[in-house]
Design a protein around this motif. Structure first.
Motif, mmCIF file in Angstrom:
data_model
loop_
_atom_site.group_PDB
_atom_site.id
_atom_site.type_symbol
_atom_site.label_atom_id
_atom_site.label_comp_id
_atom_site.label_asym_id
_atom_site.label_seq_id
_atom_site.Cartn_x
_atom_site.Cartn_y
_atom_site.Cartn_z
ATOM 1 N N GLN A 203 0.828 -1.196 0.000
ATOM 2 C CA GLN A 203 0.000 0.000 0.000
ATOM 3 C C GLN A 203 0.872 1.260 0.000
ATOM 4 O O GLN A 203 0.589 2.216 -0.725
ATOM 5 C CB GLN A 203 -0.925 0.006 1.217
ATOM 6 N N LEU A 204 1.934 1.264 0.808
ATOM 7 C CA LEU A 204 2.820 2.432 0.859
ATOM 8 C C LEU A 204 3.574 2.620 -0.454
ATOM 9 O O LEU A 204 3.739 3.745 -0.920
ATOM 10 C CB LEU A 204 3.809 2.306 2.022
ATOM 11 N N ILE A 205 4.025 1.524 -1.047
ATOM 12 C CA ILE A 205 4.721 1.622 -2.333
ATOM 13 C C ILE A 205 3.788 2.232 -3.372
ATOM 14 O O ILE A 205 4.155 3.160 -4.099
ATOM 15 C CB ILE A 205 5.256 0.247 -2.790
ATOM 16 N N ALA A 206 2.571 1.721 -3.436
ATOM 17 C CA ALA A 206 1.597 2.239 -4.404
ATOM 18 C C ALA A 206 1.291 3.710 -4.135
ATOM 19 O O ALA A 206 1.184 4.517 -5.073
ATOM 20 C CB ALA A 206 0.316 1.406 -4.356
ATOM 21 N N ALA A 207 1.174 4.073 -2.868
ATOM 22 C CA ALA A 207 0.881 5.465 -2.521
ATOM 23 C C ALA A 207 2.046 6.379 -2.894
ATOM 24 O O ALA A 207 1.833 7.496 -3.364
ATOM 25 C CB ALA A 207 0.557 5.582 -1.034
ATOM 26 N N LEU A 208 3.274 5.917 -2.710
ATOM 27 C CA LEU A 208 4.430 6.723 -3.095
ATOM 28 C C LEU A 208 4.473 6.929 -4.612
ATOM 29 O O LEU A 208 4.786 8.026 -5.085
ATOM 30 C CB LEU A 208 5.731 6.083 -2.591
ATOM 31 N N VAL A 209 4.138 5.899 -5.350
ATOM 32 C CA VAL A 209 4.081 6.035 -6.811
ATOM 33 C C VAL A 209 3.022 7.062 -7.191
ATOM 34 O O VAL A 209 3.275 7.965 -8.003
ATOM 35 C CB VAL A 209 3.802 4.670 -7.486
ATOM 36 N N ARG A 210 1.851 6.963 -6.588
ATOM 37 C CA ARG A 210 0.771 7.915 -6.902
ATOM 38 C C ARG A 210 1.133 9.339 -6.464
ATOM 39 O O ARG A 210 0.844 10.308 -7.164
ATOM 40 C CB ARG A 210 -0.542 7.465 -6.274
ATOM 41 N N ALA A 211 1.788 9.457 -5.309
ATOM 42 C CA ALA A 211 2.210 10.785 -4.836
ATOM 43 C C ALA A 211 3.216 11.399 -5.811
ATOM 44 O O ALA A 211 3.174 12.604 -6.071
ATOM 45 C CB ALA A 211 2.804 10.689 -3.435
ATOM 46 N N SER A 212 4.078 10.578 -6.372
ATOM 47 C CA SER A 212 5.061 11.096 -7.335
ATOM 48 C C SER A 212 4.381 11.626 -8.589
ATOM 49 O O SER A 212 4.956 12.429 -9.321
ATOM 50 C CB SER A 212 6.083 10.017 -7.705
ATOM 51 N N GLU A 213 3.142 11.190 -8.817
ATOM 52 C CA GLU A 213 2.353 11.641 -9.964
ATOM 53 C C GLU A 213 1.422 12.801 -9.598
ATOM 54 O O GLU A 213 0.585 13.206 -10.392
ATOM 55 C CB GLU A 213 1.542 10.465 -10.516
ATOM 56 N N GLY A 214 1.561 13.298 -8.353
ATOM 57 C CA GLY A 214 0.783 14.450 -7.929
ATOM 58 C C GLY A 214 -0.540 14.130 -7.250
ATOM 59 O O GLY A 214 -1.373 15.014 -7.069
ATOM 60 N N ASP A 215 -0.737 12.892 -6.826
ATOM 61 C CA ASP A 215 -1.982 12.474 -6.179
ATOM 62 C C ASP A 215 -1.947 12.846 -4.694
ATOM 63 O O ASP A 215 -1.246 12.211 -3.906
ATOM 64 C CB ASP A 215 -2.167 10.968 -6.363
ATOM 65 N N ARG A 216 -2.692 13.882 -4.319
ATOM 66 C CA ARG A 216 -2.710 14.345 -2.928
ATOM 67 C C ARG A 216 -3.343 13.323 -1.990
ATOM 68 O O ARG A 216 -2.969 13.229 -0.823
ATOM 69 C CB ARG A 216 -3.443 15.669 -2.823
ATOM 70 N N GLY A 217 -4.312 12.581 -2.493
ATOM 71 C CA GLY A 217 -4.922 11.528 -1.678
ATOM 72 C C GLY A 217 -3.909 10.474 -1.277
ATOM 73 O O GLY A 217 -3.980 9.908 -0.183
ATOM 74 N N ALA A 218 -2.954 10.221 -2.154
ATOM 75 C CA ALA A 218 -1.900 9.246 -1.848
ATOM 76 C C ALA A 218 -1.027 9.751 -0.703
ATOM 77 O O ALA A 218 -0.617 8.975 0.160
ATOM 78 C CB ALA A 218 -1.062 8.967 -3.084
ATOM 79 N N LEU A 219 -0.755 11.056 -0.697
ATOM 80 C CA LEU A 219 0.030 11.610 0.407
ATOM 81 C C LEU A 219 -0.726 11.456 1.722
ATOM 82 O O LEU A 219 -0.129 11.179 2.758
ATOM 83 C CB LEU A 219 0.378 13.079 0.149
ATOM 84 N N ARG A 220 -2.041 11.589 1.686
ATOM 85 C CA ARG A 220 -2.869 11.395 2.887
ATOM 86 C C ARG A 220 -2.727 9.954 3.393
ATOM 87 O O ARG A 220 -2.614 9.713 4.583
ATOM 88 C CB ARG A 220 -4.323 11.734 2.564
ATOM 89 N N VAL A 221 -2.730 8.995 2.466
ATOM 90 C CA VAL A 221 -2.552 7.587 2.848
ATOM 91 C C VAL A 221 -1.194 7.400 3.515
ATOM 92 O O VAL A 221 -1.081 6.763 4.574
ATOM 93 C CB VAL A 221 -2.696 6.654 1.617
ATOM 94 N N ILE A 222 -0.158 7.967 2.910
ATOM 95 C CA ILE A 222 1.195 7.856 3.474
ATOM 96 C C ILE A 222 1.217 8.467 4.871
ATOM 97 O O ILE A 222 1.736 7.860 5.821
ATOM 98 C CB ILE A 222 2.223 8.533 2.551
ATOM 99 N N TYR A 223 0.630 9.645 5.013
ATOM 100 C CA TYR A 223 0.595 10.322 6.311
ATOM 101 C C TYR A 223 -0.155 9.469 7.343
ATOM 102 O O TYR A 223 0.337 9.243 8.446
ATOM 103 C CB TYR A 223 -0.059 11.697 6.177
ATOM 104 N N ASP A 224 -1.334 9.007 6.974
ATOM 105 C CA ASP A 224 -2.144 8.232 7.911
ATOM 106 C C ASP A 224 -1.427 6.970 8.377
ATOM 107 O O ASP A 224 -1.539 6.582 9.538
ATOM 108 C CB ASP A 224 -3.492 7.852 7.289
ATOM 109 N N GLU A 225 -0.694 6.345 7.476
ATOM 110 C CA GLU A 225 -0.024 5.082 7.803
ATOM 111 C C GLU A 225 1.305 5.260 8.539
ATOM 112 O O GLU A 225 1.762 4.331 9.185
ATOM 113 C CB GLU A 225 0.220 4.264 6.524
ATOM 114 N N THR A 226 1.920 6.436 8.424
ATOM 115 C CA THR A 226 3.290 6.560 8.943
ATOM 116 C C THR A 226 3.515 7.697 9.932
ATOM 117 O O THR A 226 4.577 7.753 10.554
ATOM 118 C CB THR A 226 4.278 6.757 7.779
ATOM 119 N N SER A 227 2.573 8.604 10.087
ATOM 120 C CA SER A 227 2.840 9.809 10.890
ATOM 121 C C SER A 227 3.189 9.505 12.345
ATOM 122 O O SER A 227 4.072 10.162 12.912
ATOM 123 C CB SER A 227 1.684 10.791 10.812
ATOM 124 N N ALA A 228 2.537 8.536 12.953
ATOM 125 C CA ALA A 228 2.844 8.226 14.362
ATOM 126 C C ALA A 228 4.287 7.754 14.516
ATOM 127 O O ALA A 228 5.013 8.223 15.403
ATOM 128 C CB ALA A 228 1.875 7.184 14.907
#
Length: 98
Positions: free
Chosen positions: A9-34
């Motif tokens: 899920q994180l790999i896919a979100a990083l790929v999407r974030a690299s393409e400008g997907d803000r929702g993907a950054l939210r996924v990354i944040y939600d999964e890793t911020s703590a």
């Protein structure tokens, strides 16, 4: 969700974030911020500084997500390295001011 599913899920979100997907950054944040906040706080020892650095970490992730290579490191290892390096940079800048 098991560890492998989280990694995928994180790999896919990083790929999407690299393409400008803000929702993907939210996924990354939600999964890793703590975890990343914990890294920053351990290094800096100050909650306010750790919060500031964490924000910088996610700005860096947004700008550099395309540089992530899953054949070199796991996504969490890459993210922790960014958090660690940004925290150390902040410590150095705080020391230079003092």
């Amino acid at each position: 969700m098991d560890a492998e599913a989280r990694r995928s899920q994180l790999i896919a979100a990083l790929v999407r974030a690299s393409e400008g997907d803000r929702g993907a950054l939210r996924v990354i944040y939600d999964e890793t911020s703590a975890k990343l906040f914990g890294v920053c706080l351990r290094i800096l020892g100050d909650r306010s500084e750790a919060e500031d650095v964490l924000q910088d970490v996610y700005l860096t992730v947004w700008r550099k997500a395309g540089q992530f290579d899953s054949s070199v490191a796991s996504p969490i290892t890459w993210l922790v390295a960014i958090a660690r390096n940004r925290s150390i940079d902040r410590l150095r800048s705080l020391g230079a001011r003092g």
